[in-house]
Design a protein around this motif. Structure first.
Motif, PDB file in Angstrom:
ATOM      1  N   THR A  16       6.312  29.125  65.313  1.00  0.00           N
ATOM      2  CA  THR A  16       6.272  29.278  63.853  1.00  0.00           C
ATOM      3  C   THR A  16       6.525  30.735  63.485  1.00  0.00           C
ATOM      4  OG1 THR A  16       3.908  29.752  63.748  1.00  0.00           O
ATOM      5  CG2 THR A  16       4.574  27.411  63.659  1.00  0.00           C
ATOM      6  N   ASP A  17       6.903  30.948  62.224  1.00  0.00           N
ATOM      7  CA  ASP A  17       7.094  32.313  61.733  1.00  0.00           C
ATOM      8  C   ASP A  17       5.808  33.116  61.853  1.00  0.00           C
ATOM      9  OD1 ASP A  17       9.739  31.840  61.120  1.00  0.00           O
ATOM     10  OD2 ASP A  17       9.404  31.600  58.959  1.00  0.00           O
ATOM     11  N   GLU A  18       4.666  32.473  61.601  1.00  0.00           N
ATOM     12  CA  GLU A  18       3.370  33.152  61.680  1.00  0.00           C
ATOM     13  C   GLU A  18       3.071  33.626  63.099  1.00  0.00           C
ATOM     14  OE1 GLU A  18       3.680  30.058  60.198  1.00  0.00           O
ATOM     15  OE2 GLU A  18       3.621  30.773  58.125  1.00  0.00           O
ATOM     16  N   GLU A  19       3.339  32.752  64.081  1.00  0.00           N
ATOM     17  CA  GLU A  19       3.110  33.137  65.477  1.00  0.00           C
ATOM     18  C   GLU A  19       4.026  34.280  65.887  1.00  0.00           C
ATOM     19  OE1 GLU A  19       1.763  28.972  67.625  1.00  0.00           O
ATOM     20  OE2 GLU A  19       3.877  29.221  67.069  1.00  0.00           O
ATOM     21  N   GLU A  22       2.801  37.481  64.307  1.00  0.00           N
ATOM     22  CA  GLU A  22       1.599  37.980  64.980  1.00  0.00           C
ATOM     23  C   GLU A  22       1.946  38.670  66.298  1.00  0.00           C
ATOM     24  OE1 GLU A  22      -2.443  36.252  67.053  1.00  0.00           O
ATOM     25  OE2 GLU A  22      -1.555  35.119  65.403  1.00  0.00           O
ATOM     26  N   GLN A  23       2.806  38.060  67.086  1.00  0.00           N
ATOM     27  CA  GLN A  23       3.236  38.660  68.356  1.00  0.00           C
ATOM     28  C   GLN A  23       3.948  39.992  68.099  1.00  0.00           C
ATOM     29  OE1 GLN A  23       3.094  37.769  71.718  1.00  0.00           O
ATOM     30  NE2 GLN A  23       1.517  36.338  71.042  1.00  0.00           N
ATOM     31  N   THR A  24       4.765  40.039  67.073  1.00  0.00           N
ATOM     32  CA  THR A  24       5.503  41.253  66.750  1.00  0.00           C
ATOM     33  C   THR A  24       4.561  42.368  66.301  1.00  0.00           C
ATOM     34  OG1 THR A  24       7.388  39.883  66.115  1.00  0.00           O
ATOM     35  CG2 THR A  24       7.413  42.172  65.381  1.00  0.00           C
ATOM     36  N   ARG A  25       3.575  42.037  65.462  1.00  0.00           N
ATOM     37  CA  ARG A  25       2.602  43.046  65.024  1.00  0.00           C
ATOM     38  C   ARG A  25       1.795  43.570  66.205  1.00  0.00           C
ATOM     39  NH1 ARG A  25       2.383  39.862  60.359  1.00  0.00           N
ATOM     40  NH2 ARG A  25       0.756  38.557  61.235  1.00  0.00           N
ATOM     41  N   ASP A  52      11.048  38.656  45.629  1.00  0.00           N
ATOM     42  CA  ASP A  52      10.752  39.719  46.585  1.00  0.00           C
ATOM     43  C   ASP A  52      11.893  40.729  46.634  1.00  0.00           C
ATOM     44  OD1 ASP A  52       8.315  39.682  47.805  1.00  0.00           O
ATOM     45  OD2 ASP A  52       8.897  38.329  49.402  1.00  0.00           O
ATOM     46  N   PRO A  53      11.599  42.036  46.520  1.00  0.00           N
ATOM     47  CA  PRO A  53      12.678  43.024  46.644  1.00  0.00           C
ATOM     48  C   PRO A  53      13.136  43.202  48.089  1.00  0.00           C
ATOM     49  CG  PRO A  53      10.586  44.112  46.269  1.00  0.00           C
ATOM     50  CD  PRO A  53      10.325  42.642  46.172  1.00  0.00           C
ATOM     51  N   VAL A  54      12.242  42.905  49.049  1.00  0.00           N
ATOM     52  CA  VAL A  54      12.600  42.997  50.474  1.00  0.00           C
ATOM     53  C   VAL A  54      11.987  41.814  51.214  1.00  0.00           C
ATOM     54  CG1 VAL A  54      12.809  45.506  50.531  1.00  0.00           C
ATOM     55  CG2 VAL A  54      10.612  44.460  51.004  1.00  0.00           C
ATOM     56  N   SER A  55      12.568  41.480  52.339  1.00  0.00           N
ATOM     57  CA  SER A  55      12.048  40.401  53.179  1.00  0.00           C
ATOM     58  C   SER A  55      11.872  40.922  54.593  1.00  0.00           C
ATOM     59  CB  SER A  55      13.038  39.229  53.220  1.00  0.00           C
ATOM     60  OG  SER A  55      13.177  38.677  51.943  1.00  0.00           O
ATOM     61  N   THR A  56      10.751  40.550  55.211  1.00  0.00           N
ATOM     62  CA  THR A  56      10.523  40.901  56.607  1.00  0.00           C
ATOM     63  C   THR A  56      11.331  39.956  57.483  1.00  0.00           C
ATOM     64  OG1 THR A  56       8.289  41.653  56.109  1.00  0.00           O
ATOM     65  CG2 THR A  56       8.757  41.095  58.402  1.00  0.00           C
ATOM     66  N   ILE A  57      11.964  40.502  58.503  1.00  0.00           N
ATOM     67  CA  ILE A  57      12.671  39.678  59.475  1.00  0.00           C
ATOM     68  C   ILE A  57      11.687  39.429  60.606  1.00  0.00           C
ATOM     69  CG2 ILE A  57      14.626  39.545  61.041  1.00  0.00           C
ATOM     70  CD1 ILE A  57      16.064  41.496  59.152  1.00  0.00           C
ATOM     71  N   PHE A  58      11.213  38.210  60.719  1.00  0.00           N
ATOM     72  CA  PHE A  58      10.183  37.900  61.701  1.00  0.00           C
ATOM     73  C   PHE A  58      10.666  38.164  63.115  1.00  0.00           C
ATOM     74  CE2 PHE A  58       8.992  35.128  58.112  1.00  0.00           C
ATOM     75  CZ  PHE A  58       7.737  35.672  57.871  1.00  0.00           C
ATOM     76  N   GLY A  59       9.829  38.844  63.870  1.00  0.00           N
ATOM     77  CA  GLY A  59      10.127  39.104  65.269  1.00  0.00           C
ATOM     78  C   GLY A  59      10.964  40.329  65.523  1.00  0.00           C
ATOM     79  N   ALA A  60      11.245  41.140  64.498  1.00  0.00           N
ATOM     80  CA  ALA A  60      12.111  42.297  64.692  1.00  0.00           C
ATOM     81  C   ALA A  60      11.417  43.588  64.267  1.00  0.00           C
ATOM     82  CB  ALA A  60      13.411  42.128  63.904  1.00  0.00           C
ATOM     83  N   LEU A  61      11.538  44.603  65.109  1.00  0.00           N
ATOM     84  CA  LEU A  61      10.981  45.928  64.839  1.00  0.00           C
ATOM     85  C   LEU A  61      12.089  46.957  64.910  1.00  0.00           C
ATOM     86  CD1 LEU A  61       7.893  45.845  67.245  1.00  0.00           C
ATOM     87  CD2 LEU A  61       7.860  45.493  64.777  1.00  0.00           C
TER      88      LEU A  61
END
Length: 142
Positions: A16-19, A22-25, A52-61
């Motif tokens: 999931t996006d949440e998982e 969490e792993q990325t954080r 939203d003015p910006v969107s987080t790309i899940f899993g990317a730093l």
């Protein structure tokens, strides 16, 4: 996208996006403990018409690695940074890390040695403007 180093957490199975977030954080927190390294979640402008003015790309730093010390940033211990990345990879089976370089090259961390990863990170580290070149350090046997 980013013009610097991008580190992505990629799952071998459904997640999931949440998982993934969490792993990325968790990885970001570990990376930010390394002096001279700034890891932030990658964001991009949202689609027109969204709230939203910006969107987080899940899993990317995005990863900034500073080679010269300044008043606020220490020079990165790139070897330590590489160890953090490789240990994360070993601890999180089923998740892979992929490094994207500014030129578009992508490297799967699992497929490279620590030595090679260290050289890759050194090649894209960020020198601070107005700072004199680093003085080469003496290596044992020289």
């Amino acid at each position: 996208m980013s013009d610097g180093l991008v580190l992505r957490v990629v799952s071998d199975g459904p997640v999931t996006d949440e998982e993934l977030a969490e792993q990325t954080r968790h990885l970001k927190d570990h990376l930010n403990q390394v002096p001279g390294v700034e890891a932030t979640e990658l964001v991009e402008k949202a689609e027109p018409g969204t709230r939203d003015p910006v969107s987080t790309i899940f899993g990317a730093l995005t990863l900034a690695v500073f080679t010269y010390p300044t008043a606020r940033r220490a020079a990165a211990d790139i070897r330590h940074l590489t160890e953090v990345i490789k240990r994360y990879q070993e601890r999180n089976k089923g998740k892979r890390l992929r490094v994207s370089l500014p030129d578009g090259t992508e490297i799967d961390v699992q497929d490279v040695s620590e030595k090679t990863l260290t050289e890759v990170i050194k090649s894209v580290s960020v020198p601070r403007q107005g700072t004199p070149p680093a003085v080469p350090q003496k290596v044992d046997g020289e």
